[in-house]
Design a protein around this motif. Structure first.
Motif, PDB file in Angstrom:
ATOM      1  N   ALA A   9      17.378   5.872 -19.556  1.00 42.64           N
ATOM      2  CA  ALA A   9      17.005   4.545 -19.060  1.00 42.64           C
ATOM      3  C   ALA A   9      16.844   3.555 -20.202  1.00 42.64           C
ATOM      4  CB  ALA A   9      15.724   4.639 -18.237  1.00 42.64           C
ATOM      5  N   LEU A  10      16.176   3.975 -21.294  1.00 40.70           N
ATOM      6  CA  LEU A  10      15.997   3.060 -22.424  1.00 40.70           C
ATOM      7  C   LEU A  10      17.307   2.812 -23.161  1.00 40.70           C
ATOM      8  CD1 LEU A  10      12.568   4.125 -23.983  1.00 40.70           C
ATOM      9  CD2 LEU A  10      13.094   2.183 -22.500  1.00 40.70           C
ATOM     10  N   ALA A  11      18.194   3.812 -23.188  1.00 35.02           N
ATOM     11  CA  ALA A  11      19.503   3.599 -23.810  1.00 35.02           C
ATOM     12  C   ALA A  11      20.282   2.502 -23.090  1.00 35.02           C
ATOM     13  CB  ALA A  11      20.297   4.904 -23.806  1.00 35.02           C
ATOM     14  N   LEU A  12      20.065   2.362 -21.796  1.00 33.95           N
ATOM     15  CA  LEU A  12      20.703   1.280 -21.036  1.00 33.95           C
ATOM     16  C   LEU A  12      19.862   0.012 -21.052  1.00 33.95           C
ATOM     17  CD1 LEU A  12      21.872   3.345 -17.920  1.00 33.95           C
ATOM     18  CD2 LEU A  12      23.307   2.529 -19.798  1.00 33.95           C
ATOM     19  N   ALA A  13      18.538   0.161 -21.046  1.00 33.81           N
ATOM     20  CA  ALA A  13      17.668  -1.001 -20.902  1.00 33.81           C
ATOM     21  C   ALA A  13      17.543  -1.802 -22.182  1.00 33.81           C
ATOM     22  CB  ALA A  13      16.279  -0.551 -20.436  1.00 33.81           C
ATOM     23  N   PRO A  27      19.821  -2.504 -24.770  1.00 35.11           N
ATOM     24  CA  PRO A  27      20.864  -3.540 -24.918  1.00 35.11           C
ATOM     25  C   PRO A  27      20.884  -4.537 -23.773  1.00 35.11           C
ATOM     26  CG  PRO A  27      21.845  -1.409 -24.402  1.00 35.11           C
ATOM     27  CD  PRO A  27      20.409  -1.163 -24.692  1.00 35.11           C
ATOM     28  N   ALA A  28      20.627  -4.041 -22.539  1.00 36.75           N
ATOM     29  CA  ALA A  28      20.611  -4.962 -21.400  1.00 36.75           C
ATOM     30  C   ALA A  28      19.435  -5.928 -21.505  1.00 36.75           C
ATOM     31  CB  ALA A  28      20.536  -4.185 -20.090  1.00 36.75           C
ATOM     32  N   GLY A  29      18.257  -5.429 -21.898  1.00 39.93           N
ATOM     33  CA  GLY A  29      17.096  -6.291 -22.036  1.00 39.93           C
ATOM     34  C   GLY A  29      17.257  -7.299 -23.157  1.00 39.93           C
ATOM     35  N   TYR A  30      17.902  -6.875 -24.256  1.00 34.20           N
ATOM     36  CA  TYR A  30      18.133  -7.815 -25.351  1.00 34.20           C
ATOM     37  C   TYR A  30      19.079  -8.934 -24.918  1.00 34.20           C
ATOM     38  CZ  TYR A  30      19.381  -9.648 -29.940  1.00 34.20           C
ATOM     39  OH  TYR A  30      19.587 -10.476 -31.021  1.00 34.20           O
ATOM     40  N   ALA A  31      20.164  -8.565 -24.227  1.00 33.42           N
ATOM     41  CA  ALA A  31      21.119  -9.577 -23.779  1.00 33.42           C
ATOM     42  C   ALA A  31      20.489 -10.525 -22.764  1.00 33.42           C
ATOM     43  CB  ALA A  31      22.347  -8.896 -23.173  1.00 33.42           C
ATOM     44  N   LEU A  51      19.948 -13.856 -24.996  1.00 32.25           N
ATOM     45  CA  LEU A  51      21.197 -14.596 -24.874  1.00 32.25           C
ATOM     46  C   LEU A  51      21.159 -15.500 -23.647  1.00 32.25           C
ATOM     47  CD1 LEU A  51      23.713 -11.720 -25.716  1.00 32.25           C
ATOM     48  CD2 LEU A  51      22.575 -13.313 -27.277  1.00 32.25           C
ATOM     49  N   LYS A  52      21.892 -16.578 -23.721  1.00 28.63           N
ATOM     50  CA  LYS A  52      21.949 -17.523 -22.606  1.00 28.63           C
ATOM     51  C   LYS A  52      23.107 -17.131 -21.676  1.00 28.63           C
ATOM     52  CE  LYS A  52      19.984 -21.368 -25.264  1.00 28.63           C
ATOM     53  NZ  LYS A  52      20.182 -22.763 -25.745  1.00 28.63           N
ATOM     54  N   LEU A  53      22.817 -16.193 -20.793  1.00 24.29           N
ATOM     55  CA  LEU A  53      23.830 -15.725 -19.856  1.00 24.29           C
ATOM     56  C   LEU A  53      23.860 -16.633 -18.634  1.00 24.29           C
ATOM     57  CD1 LEU A  53      23.156 -11.882 -20.040  1.00 24.29           C
ATOM     58  CD2 LEU A  53      24.841 -13.220 -21.300  1.00 24.29           C
ATOM     59  N   PRO A  54      25.047 -16.928 -18.105  1.00 28.27           N
ATOM     60  CA  PRO A  54      25.125 -17.869 -16.969  1.00 28.27           C
ATOM     61  C   PRO A  54      24.527 -17.320 -15.684  1.00 28.27           C
ATOM     62  CG  PRO A  54      27.282 -16.924 -17.470  1.00 28.27           C
ATOM     63  CD  PRO A  54      26.381 -16.514 -18.581  1.00 28.27           C
ATOM     64  N   ALA A  55      24.608 -16.008 -15.470  1.00 26.52           N
ATOM     65  CA  ALA A  55      24.116 -15.422 -14.218  1.00 26.52           C
ATOM     66  C   ALA A  55      22.946 -14.481 -14.494  1.00 26.52           C
ATOM     67  CB  ALA A  55      25.241 -14.694 -13.491  1.00 26.52           C
ATOM     68  N   ARG A  56      22.065 -14.903 -15.383  1.00 27.57           N
ATOM     69  CA  ARG A  56      20.959 -14.044 -15.804  1.00 27.57           C
ATOM     70  C   ARG A  56      20.052 -13.655 -14.640  1.00 27.57           C
ATOM     71  NH1 ARG A  56      15.716 -14.862 -17.382  1.00 27.57           N
ATOM     72  NH2 ARG A  56      14.895 -13.451 -18.974  1.00 27.57           N
ATOM     73  N   SER A  57      19.660 -14.623 -13.840  1.00 26.13           N
ATOM     74  CA  SER A  57      18.771 -14.333 -12.703  1.00 26.13           C
ATOM     75  C   SER A  57      19.442 -13.411 -11.699  1.00 26.13           C
ATOM     76  CB  SER A  57      18.345 -15.634 -12.027  1.00 26.13           C
ATOM     77  OG  SER A  57      17.634 -16.466 -12.926  1.00 26.13           O
ATOM     78  N   LEU A  58      20.735 -13.607 -11.485  1.00 30.20           N
ATOM     79  CA  LEU A  58      21.460 -12.753 -10.545  1.00 30.20           C
ATOM     80  C   LEU A  58      21.552 -11.323 -11.065  1.00 30.20           C
ATOM     81  CD1 LEU A  58      23.112 -12.476  -7.951  1.00 30.20           C
ATOM     82  CD2 LEU A  58      25.146 -13.165  -9.270  1.00 30.20           C
ATOM     83  N   ILE A  59      21.760 -11.175 -12.371  1.00 29.00           N
ATOM     84  CA  ILE A  59      21.840  -9.831 -12.954  1.00 29.00           C
ATOM     85  C   ILE A  59      20.500  -9.114 -12.821  1.00 29.00           C
ATOM     86  CG2 ILE A  59      22.212  -8.557 -15.089  1.00 29.00           C
ATOM     87  CD1 ILE A  59      24.146 -10.776 -15.937  1.00 29.00           C
ATOM     88  N   PHE A 117      12.404  -0.884 -13.713  1.00 27.27           N
ATOM     89  CA  PHE A 117      11.237  -1.060 -14.584  1.00 27.27           C
ATOM     90  C   PHE A 117      11.677  -1.211 -16.034  1.00 27.27           C
ATOM     91  CE2 PHE A 117       9.617   1.511 -10.986  1.00 27.27           C
ATOM     92  CZ  PHE A 117       8.635   0.654 -10.526  1.00 27.27           C
ATOM     93  N   ALA A 118      12.633  -0.366 -16.442  1.00 24.18           N
ATOM     94  CA  ALA A 118      13.061  -0.388 -17.835  1.00 24.18           C
ATOM     95  C   ALA A 118      13.693  -1.724 -18.196  1.00 24.18           C
ATOM     96  CB  ALA A 118      14.042   0.764 -18.085  1.00 24.18           C
TER      97      ALA A 118
END
Length: 287
Positions: free
Chosen positions: A99-103, A105-109, A113-121, A167-168
């Motif tokens: 879970a942390l291996a995925l969370a 990089p995903a949490g950092y991005a 980062l200013k992602l356009p669909a951040r809330s949707l993700i 949660f992660a």
């Protein structure tokens, strides 16, 4: 003098009435607090009594006999409590790692980062929690059976990762968002590369939130029953499965002892979460 005496006599009933009203005001508060305490500690007290009850049946309010014979049965060499505890802890640790291996990089991005669909993700990660678990796990078990993952540790870990990833990712996103971006920019301006700035500056500052995220995932995996039952049983036996088997068979002593084993790490880790998960980190969730 008489006027002062009369005034003093008139003040005494007022003060007495205020004191009486103050005492009466605490009566409903005390009643509510007592009911809340009973609702919280009553089941725990009943659980503790069942762990040492040798004979207890209706209509007796308390057990007829006390003893530790069921503790000996649970932890005997022929019992499966130690094996189930080891399996549960091993699955929970693997779940945290994946879970942390995925969370991270995903949490950092999502946090930096200013992602356009951040809330949707972020909303997508809530989807596993938005649907009833039972039909989801039934279909997952059917798919895992076709690919050979049913009844394996790997299959149970994958189910737990799917369930605990929300949660992660959400807590990791808040942890990285709470770190001041100027600190990382300062490290970059002094010659550090992107990875080194992340490793030496951002990651250590976000570590308390990541620790809290890992603890939440660990506890979620340790207590997970439905996914473990449909994907792992009968080949993979965890403590929640042992608890369910004992409770369904009417062996409340074994079920209570197993529940107590699950309760101890939950309380300990929640105290750690309260220590590391600060209010400023929580405030970043969803922003």
């Amino acid at each position: 003098m008489s006027a002062l005496a009369n005034q003093g006599e008139s003040v005494r009933p007022t003060l007495a009435g205020r004191a009486l009203g103050f005492d009466l005001w605490w009566l409903p508060r005390a009643l509510v607090l007592g009911l809340v305490a009973f609702a919280i500690f009553g089941p725990l007290a009943n659980l503790l009594i069942w762990t040492v009850a040798e004979r207890w049946y209706f209509p007796h309010t308390l057990p007829l006999e006390y003893g530790l014979s069921y503790w000996a049965k649970v932890f005997s060499p022929r019992g499966v409590a130690w094996e189930s505890l080891g399996t549960s802890i091993g699955i929970a640790l693997l779940t945290v790692l994946f879970a942390l291996a995925l969370a991270i990089p995903a949490g950092y991005a999502l946090g930096r980062l200013k992602l356009p669909a951040r809330s949707l993700i972020l909303l997508v990660f809530l989807i596993p929690q938005a649907f009833p678990n039972l039909p989801v796990y039934v279909n997952i078990a059917r798919f895992f059976y076709d690919v050979g993952l049913n009844g394996t540790i790997t299959g149970v870990v994958l189910v737990h990762v799917t369930h605990g990833l929300v949660f992660a990712v959400w807590i990791a996103t808040a942890a990285f968002a709470a770190v001041d971006a100027e600190l990382e920019e300062a490290a970059r301006s002094m010659g550090a590369g992107a990875f080194r700035a992340f490793r030496d500056v951002t990651l250590p500052l976000a570590m308390p939130g990541l620790m809290a995220s890992g603890i939440f995932v660990f506890l979620e995996s340790l207590d997970e029953f439905t996914g473990s039952f449909f994907v792992g049983a009968p080949d993979v036996t965890t403590l929640p499965l042992l608890l369910y088997t004992a409770g369904a068979g009417g062996n409340y002593q074994v079920a209570s002892i197993t529940a107590l084993l699950l309760l101890v790490p939950s309380i300990a880790f929640m105290l750690v979460v309260e220590r590391f998960l600060r209010a400023d980190v929580l405030a970043r969730i969803g922003h």
